[in-house]
Design an enzyme around this catalytic site. Structure first.
Site, mmCIF file in Angstrom:
data_model
loop_
_atom_site.group_PDB
_atom_site.id
_atom_site.type_symbol
_atom_site.label_atom_id
_atom_site.label_comp_id
_atom_site.label_asym_id
_atom_site.label_seq_id
_atom_site.Cartn_x
_atom_site.Cartn_y
_atom_site.Cartn_z
ATOM 1 N N HIS A 1 0.836 -1.170 -0.049
ATOM 2 C CA HIS A 1 0.060 0.052 -0.010
ATOM 3 C C HIS A 1 0.704 1.255 0.065
ATOM 4 O O HIS A 1 0.270 2.402 0.165
ATOM 5 C CB HIS A 1 -0.997 -0.191 1.153
ATOM 6 N N LYS B 1 3.182 4.442 -1.094
ATOM 7 C CA LYS B 1 3.316 5.443 -2.236
ATOM 8 C C LYS B 1 4.786 6.064 -2.162
ATOM 9 O O LYS B 1 4.867 7.187 -1.278
ATOM 10 C CB LYS B 1 2.090 6.379 -2.298
ATOM 11 N N HIS C 1 -9.287 11.104 1.442
ATOM 12 C CA HIS C 1 -8.231 9.931 1.373
ATOM 13 C C HIS C 1 -6.999 10.472 2.096
ATOM 14 O O HIS C 1 -6.092 9.506 2.284
ATOM 15 C CB HIS C 1 -7.979 9.664 0.015
ATOM 16 N N ASP D 1 16.916 9.863 -8.497
ATOM 17 C CA ASP D 1 18.609 10.196 -8.410
ATOM 18 C C ASP D 1 18.935 9.991 -6.851
ATOM 19 O O ASP D 1 20.044 10.488 -6.410
ATOM 20 C CB ASP D 1 18.845 11.421 -8.983
ATOM 21 N N LYS E 1 -4.144 10.787 5.143
ATOM 22 C CA LYS E 1 -3.491 9.988 6.279
ATOM 23 C C LYS E 1 -2.577 10.870 6.776
ATOM 24 O O LYS E 1 -1.203 10.557 6.708
ATOM 25 C CB LYS E 1 -2.933 8.699 5.889
ATOM 26 N N ASP F 1 0.624 18.980 18.813
ATOM 27 C CA ASP F 1 1.359 20.105 19.599
ATOM 28 C C ASP F 1 1.682 20.997 18.148
ATOM 29 O O ASP F 1 1.346 21.035 17.133
ATOM 30 C CB ASP F 1 2.276 19.786 20.337
#
Length: 409
Positions: free
Chosen positions: A113, A115, A294, A120, A296, A301
């Site tokens: 899952h 991404k 979508h 380079d 996350k 603080d």
């Protein structure tokens, strides 16, 4: 991999596809040596075709280009799409391709899952945004609200090492890993690019089974002033729910931004079953109603924040392969906090405990079972198969640059 704080990094928040895709595509187009992309979803739409074009152009000018996709998340790429990449010199691998039964995908559990994009060995992108047009506003009412970060500095060397190791373990072996790693500067030799301290944290099914959850718990338990969590699929474990309740009761301002217009109805049903537990403890819940959420991301603080691929649900916390960055930087926290505050003030509905229906016998029974499900599901899911992840090449590249698809996943 050892997880440690790395200083001297530049971190920039990217919101939605409008900010994310142009930066990634430009980085691929200007790459000089190497492009590595891991993504859960790659669709053959205008975003996927633009990525296809950029990767092919890079490979044709001699850049090493590696693409890794998930067999469940990216099941319908055409032969022409895959073979076009192979003919240009792009190495395409799929994580655990699954055979279909009566047209249904069965490889639901333990998905790749993450991404991640590394250019380079000097520039990296981490977040929750897939390569698909539903991350763009012009997709319509179902366009997704999401976040990623662009990173530059010593932390990129750690992320680079991680993605090279993932390819080696899944497909190529240690010799290949050592040869590719020689071109990557060690973390302690990478030049500083900013002021942020960053930690790259992953979740797998071997050695790092709960690392992302542990970082969330540590931050929540030590919070003094505020906690803001925006998470698309919210059905966390018992310990995290307890930590949020305790934080609110000791006077921390706790805000959750959850889905109000979900892409899957069961998402809202599951999260809403927790509302009474959280609201009665003083946690504030905001449902994002403009379009599907979508994201996350989280903020604690004035310095701690995280952006990544991990939801707070059983799949992400106990089954999937995930990757987050955790950032200690006041300027980045202020920027993320500003964007989350905008959502809460202008695009969310705040849930009032008075709006919830009164307790009933059914609600009491349901609440009892939800409580114990949250308490014990990490132990239960451990019984599911923990197969060694494999990366299957989708194309064979011949000596003259030709390519043929080898798998129909």
């Amino acid at each position: 991999m050892a997880q440690r704080w790395t200083a001297g990094n530049r971190v920039e928040l990217l919101e939605n596809g409008e900010q994310f895709f142009p930066r990634v595509f430009e980085a691929v187009r200007t790459a000089e040596r190497e492009v590595i992309i891991e993504t859960f979803i790659l669709f053959e739409d205008k975003v996927g075709l633009a990525l296809h074009e950029a990767m092919c152009a890079a490979a044709r000018r001699g850049v090493k280009v590696d693409l890794m996709i998930d067999g469940f998340g990216s099941p319908n790429l055409s032969d022409a799409f895959i073979e076009g990449l192979g003919e240009a010199g792009v190495r395409v691998r799929v994580f655990d391709p699954g055979r279909r039964l009566l047209g249904q995908r069965l490889n639901l559990f333990r998905r790749m899952h993450r991404k991640l994009t590394v250019i380079d060995g000097r520039l990296a992108f981490v977040g929750g945004i897939n390569f698909s047009a539903d991350h763009l506003m012009d997709f319509g009412p179902k366009a997704k609200q999401d976040y990623a970060v662009e990173l530059e500095g010593p932390i990129v060397s750690e992320i680079h090492r991680f993605v090279l190791h993932a390819i080696a373990v899944g497909n190529k072996g240690p010799g290949w890993f050592r040869r590719r790693l020689k071109a990557a500067p060690p973390v302690d030799q990478a030049a500083a690019a900013g002021e942020a301290e960053v930690q790259f944290v992953t979740r797998d099914n071997r050695r790092h089974t709960n690392d992302i959850e542990r970082h969330y718990l540590a931050a929540i338990r030590t919070a003094r002033r505020r906690i803001v969590i925006a998470n698309a699929y919210f059905f966390p474990g018992y310990r995290l729910i307890k930590a949020l309740r305790r934080a609110a009761r000791r006077g921390v301002e706790v805000n959750l931004i959850l889905q109000g217009e979900p892409d899957m109805p069961i998402v809202k049903v599951g999260a809403s079953m927790l509302y009474h537990h959280l609201l009665h403890a003083g946690v504030c819940i905001h449902e994002y109603c403009r379009r599907p959420l979508h994201g996350k991301v989280a903020l604690v603080d004035d310095r701690w924040s995280t952006v990544g691929s991990s939801n707070l649900d059983p799949l992400s916390l106990s089954l999937n392969l995930e990757a987050n960055v955790i950032v200690r930087d006041a300027a980045f926290a202020a920027r993320l906090g500003e964007r989350l505050e905008h959502l809460m003030q202008h695009e969310c509905k705040k849930i009032d405990v008075a709006e919830l229906s009164e307790w009933s016998a059914w609600r009491l029974v349901r609440s009892f079972f939800v409580f114990h499900l949250l308490r014990w599901y990490p132990s239960w899911v451990a019984w599911l198969p923990r197969h060694a992840p494999r990366l299957h090449p989708l194309v064979d590249q011949g000596p003259h640059g030709g390519a043929a698809r080898t798998d129909n996943a």
